[in-house]
Motif scaffolding. Structure first.
Motif, PDB file in Angstrom:
ATOM      1  N   GLU A 141       0.826  -1.201   0.000  1.00 46.74           N
ATOM      2  CA  GLU A 141       0.000   0.000   0.000  1.00 46.74           C
ATOM      3  C   GLU A 141       0.864   1.257   0.000  1.00 46.74           C
ATOM      4  O   GLU A 141       0.630   2.193  -0.773  1.00 46.74           O
ATOM      5  CB  GLU A 141      -0.935   0.004   1.207  1.00 46.74           C
ATOM      6  N   ILE A 142       1.885   1.256   0.832  1.00 48.95           N
ATOM      7  CA  ILE A 142       2.777   2.429   0.925  1.00 48.95           C
ATOM      8  C   ILE A 142       3.554   2.599  -0.374  1.00 48.95           C
ATOM      9  O   ILE A 142       3.763   3.721  -0.849  1.00 48.95           O
ATOM     10  CB  ILE A 142       3.751   2.285   2.111  1.00 48.95           C
ATOM     11  N   THR A 143       3.962   1.494  -0.968  1.00 49.25           N
ATOM     12  CA  THR A 143       4.661   1.557  -2.247  1.00 49.25           C
ATOM     13  C   THR A 143       3.780   2.223  -3.304  1.00 49.25           C
ATOM     14  O   THR A 143       4.249   3.032  -4.108  1.00 49.25           O
ATOM     15  CB  THR A 143       5.076   0.150  -2.700  1.00 49.25           C
ATOM     16  N   GLY A 144       2.497   1.905  -3.272  1.00 50.76           N
ATOM     17  CA  GLY A 144       1.561   2.538  -4.202  1.00 50.76           C
ATOM     18  C   GLY A 144       1.464   4.036  -3.980  1.00 50.76           C
ATOM     19  O   GLY A 144       1.397   4.814  -4.948  1.00 50.76           O
ATOM     20  N   TRP A 145       1.462   4.457  -2.710  1.00 45.55           N
ATOM     21  CA  TRP A 145       1.418   5.891  -2.416  1.00 45.55           C
ATOM     22  C   TRP A 145       2.672   6.584  -2.943  1.00 45.55           C
ATOM     23  O   TRP A 145       2.591   7.670  -3.527  1.00 45.55           O
ATOM     24  CB  TRP A 145       1.333   6.136  -0.909  1.00 45.55           C
ATOM     25  N   ALA A 146       3.826   5.953  -2.715  1.00 46.09           N
ATOM     26  CA  ALA A 146       5.093   6.544  -3.173  1.00 46.09           C
ATOM     27  C   ALA A 146       5.123   6.652  -4.694  1.00 46.09           C
ATOM     28  O   ALA A 146       5.547   7.687  -5.247  1.00 46.09           O
ATOM     29  CB  ALA A 146       6.267   5.711  -2.668  1.00 46.09           C
ATOM     30  N   ASP A 147       4.670   5.616  -5.377  1.00 42.12           N
ATOM     31  CA  ASP A 147       4.666   5.638  -6.841  1.00 42.12           C
ATOM     32  C   ASP A 147       3.744   6.745  -7.366  1.00 42.12           C
ATOM     33  O   ASP A 147       4.084   7.455  -8.327  1.00 42.12           O
ATOM     34  CB  ASP A 147       4.212   4.283  -7.388  1.00 42.12           C
ATOM     35  N   ALA A 148       2.578   6.881  -6.728  1.00 40.56           N
ATOM     36  CA  ALA A 148       1.625   7.907  -7.163  1.00 40.56           C
ATOM     37  C   ALA A 148       2.186   9.308  -6.938  1.00 40.56           C
ATOM     38  O   ALA A 148       2.030  10.198  -7.788  1.00 40.56           O
ATOM     39  CB  ALA A 148       0.300   7.745  -6.417  1.00 40.56           C
ATOM     40  N   LEU A 149       2.852   9.502  -5.811  1.00 42.03           N
ATOM     41  CA  LEU A 149       3.384  10.829  -5.516  1.00 42.03           C
ATOM     42  C   LEU A 149       4.554  11.162  -6.435  1.00 42.03           C
ATOM     43  O   LEU A 149       4.665  12.293  -6.920  1.00 42.03           O
ATOM     44  CB  LEU A 149       3.815  10.900  -4.051  1.00 42.03           C
ATOM     45  N   GLU A 150       5.407  10.184  -6.705  1.00 34.88           N
ATOM     46  CA  GLU A 150       6.520  10.440  -7.632  1.00 34.88           C
ATOM     47  C   GLU A 150       5.989  10.778  -9.021  1.00 34.88           C
ATOM     48  O   GLU A 150       6.539  11.643  -9.715  1.00 34.88           O
ATOM     49  CB  GLU A 150       7.454   9.240  -7.691  1.00 34.88           C
ATOM     50  N   ALA A 151       4.904  10.120  -9.418  1.00 36.63           N
ATOM     51  CA  ALA A 151       4.306  10.403 -10.721  1.00 36.63           C
ATOM     52  C   ALA A 151       3.726  11.810 -10.784  1.00 36.63           C
ATOM     53  O   ALA A 151       3.584  12.379 -11.881  1.00 36.63           O
ATOM     54  CB  ALA A 151       3.216   9.373 -11.025  1.00 36.63           C
ATOM     55  N   ALA A 152       3.411  12.396  -9.621  1.00 31.15           N
ATOM     56  CA  ALA A 152       2.841  13.742  -9.567  1.00 31.15           C
ATOM     57  C   ALA A 152       3.909  14.829  -9.546  1.00 31.15           C
ATOM     58  O   ALA A 152       3.585  16.016  -9.718  1.00 31.15           O
ATOM     59  CB  ALA A 152       1.939  13.886  -8.343  1.00 31.15           C
ATOM     60  N   VAL A 153       5.171  14.465  -9.341  1.00 33.35           N
ATOM     61  CA  VAL A 153       6.237  15.470  -9.236  1.00 33.35           C
ATOM     62  C   VAL A 153       6.312  16.378 -10.472  1.00 33.35           C
ATOM     63  O   VAL A 153       6.480  17.605 -10.339  1.00 33.35           O
ATOM     64  CB  VAL A 153       7.590  14.796  -8.935  1.00 33.35           C
ATOM     65  N   PRO A 154       6.179  15.868 -11.708  1.00 31.36           N
ATOM     66  CA  PRO A 154       6.223  16.774 -12.868  1.00 31.36           C
ATOM     67  C   PRO A 154       5.152  17.853 -12.838  1.00 31.36           C
ATOM     68  O   PRO A 154       5.321  18.907 -13.468  1.00 31.36           O
ATOM     69  CB  PRO A 154       6.031  15.826 -14.049  1.00 31.36           C
ATOM     70  N   SER A 155       4.067  17.639 -12.105  1.00 24.91           N
ATOM     71  CA  SER A 155       2.985  18.634 -12.060  1.00 24.91           C
ATOM     72  C   SER A 155       3.367  19.868 -11.246  1.00 24.91           C
ATOM     73  O   SER A 155       2.661  20.878 -11.294  1.00 24.91           O
ATOM     74  CB  SER A 155       1.706  18.015 -11.488  1.00 24.91           C
ATOM     75  N   ILE A 156       4.473  19.801 -10.498  1.00 21.32           N
ATOM     76  CA  ILE A 156       4.924  20.998  -9.767  1.00 21.32           C
ATOM     77  C   ILE A 156       6.157  21.617 -10.434  1.00 21.32           C
ATOM     78  O   ILE A 156       6.844  22.428  -9.821  1.00 21.32           O
ATOM     79  CB  ILE A 156       5.186  20.713  -8.274  1.00 21.32           C
ATOM     80  N   TRP A 157       6.414  21.226 -11.690  1.00 22.65           N
ATOM     81  CA  TRP A 157       7.510  21.856 -12.437  1.00 22.65           C
ATOM     82  C   TRP A 157       6.955  23.060 -13.192  1.00 22.65           C
ATOM     83  O   TRP A 157       6.077  22.927 -14.037  1.00 22.65           O
ATOM     84  CB  TRP A 157       8.142  20.876 -13.407  1.00 22.65           C
ATOM     85  N   ASN A 158       7.483  24.234 -12.855  1.00 21.94           N
ATOM     86  CA  ASN A 158       7.080  25.469 -13.519  1.00 21.94           C
ATOM     87  C   ASN A 158       8.074  25.734 -14.654  1.00 21.94           C
ATOM     88  O   ASN A 158       9.205  26.137 -14.400  1.00 21.94           O
ATOM     89  CB  ASN A 158       7.079  26.623 -12.509  1.00 21.94           C
ATOM     90  N   PRO A 159       7.675  25.538 -15.904  1.00 17.15           N
ATOM     91  CA  PRO A 159       8.629  25.676 -17.011  1.00 17.15           C
ATOM     92  C   PRO A 159       9.132  27.100 -17.192  1.00 17.15           C
ATOM     93  O   PRO A 159      10.266  27.301 -17.639  1.00 17.15           O
ATOM     94  CB  PRO A 159       7.824  25.201 -18.225  1.00 17.15           C
ATOM     95  N   ASP A 160       8.316  28.081 -16.844  1.00 22.17           N
ATOM     96  CA  ASP A 160       8.755  29.468 -16.980  1.00 22.17           C
ATOM     97  C   ASP A 160       9.805  29.830 -15.945  1.00 22.17           C
ATOM     98  O   ASP A 160      10.735  30.592 -16.213  1.00 22.17           O
ATOM     99  CB  ASP A 160       7.552  30.411 -16.859  1.00 22.17           C
ATOM    100  N   LEU A 161       9.658  29.278 -14.736  1.00 20.42           N
ATOM    101  CA  LEU A 161      10.630  29.519 -13.665  1.00 20.42           C
ATOM    102  C   LEU A 161      11.846  28.617 -13.824  1.00 20.42           C
ATOM    103  O   LEU A 161      12.945  28.962 -13.383  1.00 20.42           O
ATOM    104  CB  LEU A 161       9.963  29.274 -12.304  1.00 20.42           C
ATOM    105  N   GLY A 162      11.642  27.478 -14.477  1.00 20.94           N
ATOM    106  CA  GLY A 162      12.724  26.502 -14.604  1.00 20.94           C
ATOM    107  C   GLY A 162      13.046  25.851 -13.286  1.00 20.94           C
ATOM    108  O   GLY A 162      14.221  25.598 -12.969  1.00 20.94           O
ATOM    109  N   ALA A 163      11.984  25.568 -12.502  1.00 18.71           N
ATOM    110  CA  ALA A 163      12.189  25.010 -11.163  1.00 18.71           C
ATOM    111  C   ALA A 163      10.886  24.406 -10.644  1.00 18.71           C
ATOM    112  O   ALA A 163       9.800  24.691 -11.161  1.00 18.71           O
ATOM    113  CB  ALA A 163      12.658  26.097 -10.197  1.00 18.71           C
ATOM    114  N   TYR A 164      11.005  23.571  -9.629  1.00 22.42           N
ATOM    115  CA  TYR A 164       9.826  23.114  -8.917  1.00 22.42           C
ATOM    116  C   TYR A 164       9.245  24.297  -8.151  1.00 22.42           C
ATOM    117  O   TYR A 164       9.978  25.111  -7.580  1.00 22.42           O
ATOM    118  CB  TYR A 164      10.186  21.980  -7.961  1.00 22.42           C
ATOM    119  N   ASP A 165       7.913  24.379  -8.156  1.00 24.42           N
ATOM    120  CA  ASP A 165       7.277  25.597  -7.661  1.00 24.42           C
ATOM    121  C   ASP A 165       5.936  25.262  -7.005  1.00 24.42           C
ATOM    122  O   ASP A 165       5.296  24.258  -7.330  1.00 24.42           O
ATOM    123  CB  ASP A 165       7.048  26.547  -8.847  1.00 24.42           C
TER     124      ASP A 165
END
Length: 411
Positions: free
Chosen positions: A254-278
């Motif tokens: 179950e925890i592995t599933g949570w970790a996989d889901a959260l890692e998959a969400a990391v690109p959604s906090i990438w701000n391309p205009d800032l060039g950084a996680y935001d």
């Protein structure tokens, strides 16, 4: 070094209130969630039993839904605002209504590994509580994908510029009169301003009015933002919780599933205009457009990103001491106002764990050296001006003492 080690141990002992540790005397008179877990890490270097007790006391305030609150009000202290009556959560023990960065699993793993034999039974008792908290984060706060906060205080980085775009939509004009206590303990220029505080209280009042119904707060609350800091901290904590579960022979799927889901969400906090996680306002989709020290926890979470490496080097080289909490080249940079620019030793320690894990030994050594220099020069303060090293905030600070014993003062 020896006298500083003893001073650090004395700070932990003097801030001990019998089973829990306050961040510092006066300014913060209760048990704060992530401060407390860092205290436990510090205690583990000289009193393993006391370290476990610290974490156990923190989890004594866990809600039935799994949330571990950001403050537990073990005893009355009229010198602090907002106190338990203002929060009105009606819990026993009394608590606030929001959480804080979930560093517990990571620090519990470190404490356990210092003495596995002494800690195994206590880990086994704490493990299901930690799983319940992580489940709460996954089910409630990570519903949009990345980890989200419903109050700036939940991030642990209260007045960081990350939250400005979300705070701008919070109406703080009708909160009524109140008396702040924090500015009676430290210079007001180092604390959040009144307009910020009005909005903090307005968000709190919404939560209280709906009976701290987290589904309602997530759906209709006045503030909801994706937080890169908690996203990275939680991702690392999931992995450490998996390791602890495997040590105990538990099913960690179950925890592995949570970790996989959260890692998959990391690109959604990438701000391309800032060039950084935001940070990003979930209600409006608006980016914070702020490069904060929370973004540099990407390595701590096991994420490799060459563009972030370059960003971190740029902001680090722009100051003299450590990693600033906000971009020193940004217009809003304020080197002494809480999370709008100062260097925080405790955040440096987390960034350093990521540097070490990714093989960046020279950078880790540099960060430790710069952090240690300020503590050696000025003492165990809450945070520091990263440009000239001026000590700021509370003195004799628990988590600064703790990370001296565990990291900054080593060697």
């Amino acid at each position: 070094m020896t006298h500083l080690n003893e001073t650090a141990r004395d700070i932990l002992r003097k801030n001990d209130r019998g089973g829990y540790t306050v961040p510092t005397d006066g300014l913060y008179p209760y048990q704060w969630n992530w401060d407390s877990v860092f205290a436990a890490w510090g205690f583990a270097t000289f009193d393993n039993d006391r370290a476990w007790t610290e974490v156990e006391t923190l989890f004594s305030g866990q809600w039935d839904d799994g949330m571990v609150p950001h403050i537990i009000f073990h005893q009355s202290d009229p010198g602090y605002f907002p106190g338990p009556d203002v929060w009105g959560t009606n819990k026993t023990p009394q608590t606030s209504g929001i959480s804080q960065p979930p560093v517990a699993a990571t620090m519990v793993r470190k404490i356990y590994e210092m003495d596995p034999e002494a800690g195994r039974a206590r880990l086994a008792a704490l493990y299901p509580r930690m799983v319940a908290w992580h489940r709460w984060w996954h089910d409630v706060r990570c519903a949009p994908g990345p980890a989200c906060i419903t109050h700036p205080w939940e991030s642990g980085r209260d007045n960081c510029p990350d939250w400005d775009v979300g705070m701008a939509n919070v109406d703080g004009s009708n909160v009524g009169p109140y008396q702040r206590r924090d500015t009676g303990h430290v210079d007001a220029s180092m604390r959040p301003g009144k307009e910020d505080y009005d909005r903090y209280i307005a968000i709190l009042q919404f939560g209280k009015a709906c009976g701290w119904n987290h589904a309602e707060i997530m759906a209709n609350g006045p503030f909801l933002m994706a937080d890169p800091g908690i996203t990275f901290i939680l991702l690392r904590a999931h992995r450490d919780l998996i390791a602890l579960g495997q040590e105990l022979g538990e099913d960690v799927s179950e925890i592995t599933g949570w970790a996989d889901a959260l890692e998959a969400a990391v690109p959604s906090i990438w701000n391309p205009d800032l060039g950084a996680y935001d940070a990003r306002d979930i209600r409006t989709g608006t980016w914070a457009n702020n490069l904060s020290s929370a973004a540099y926890l990407f390595l701590y979470a096991g994420i490799e990103n060459p563009d972030m490496d370059a960003q971190m080097q740029r902001t680090w080289d722009a100051v003299t001491y450590g990693i600033p909490s906000s971009d020193p080249e940004a217009a809003h940079f304020d080197p002494r106002r809480y999370w709008r620019g100062p260097m925080w030793p405790v955040v440096n320690s987390l960034i350093a764990l990521g540097l070490k894990d990714s093989g960046r030994d020279a950078d880790e050594a540099r960060l430790r050296r710069e952090t240690a220099t300020l503590i050696e020069k000025s003492g165990f303060y809450e945070y520091f001006d990263p440009v000239d090293g001026t000590p700021c905030g509370g003195s004799n600070f628990t988590w600064t003492a703790a990370i001296w014993l565990t990291w900054a003062g080593r060697d």
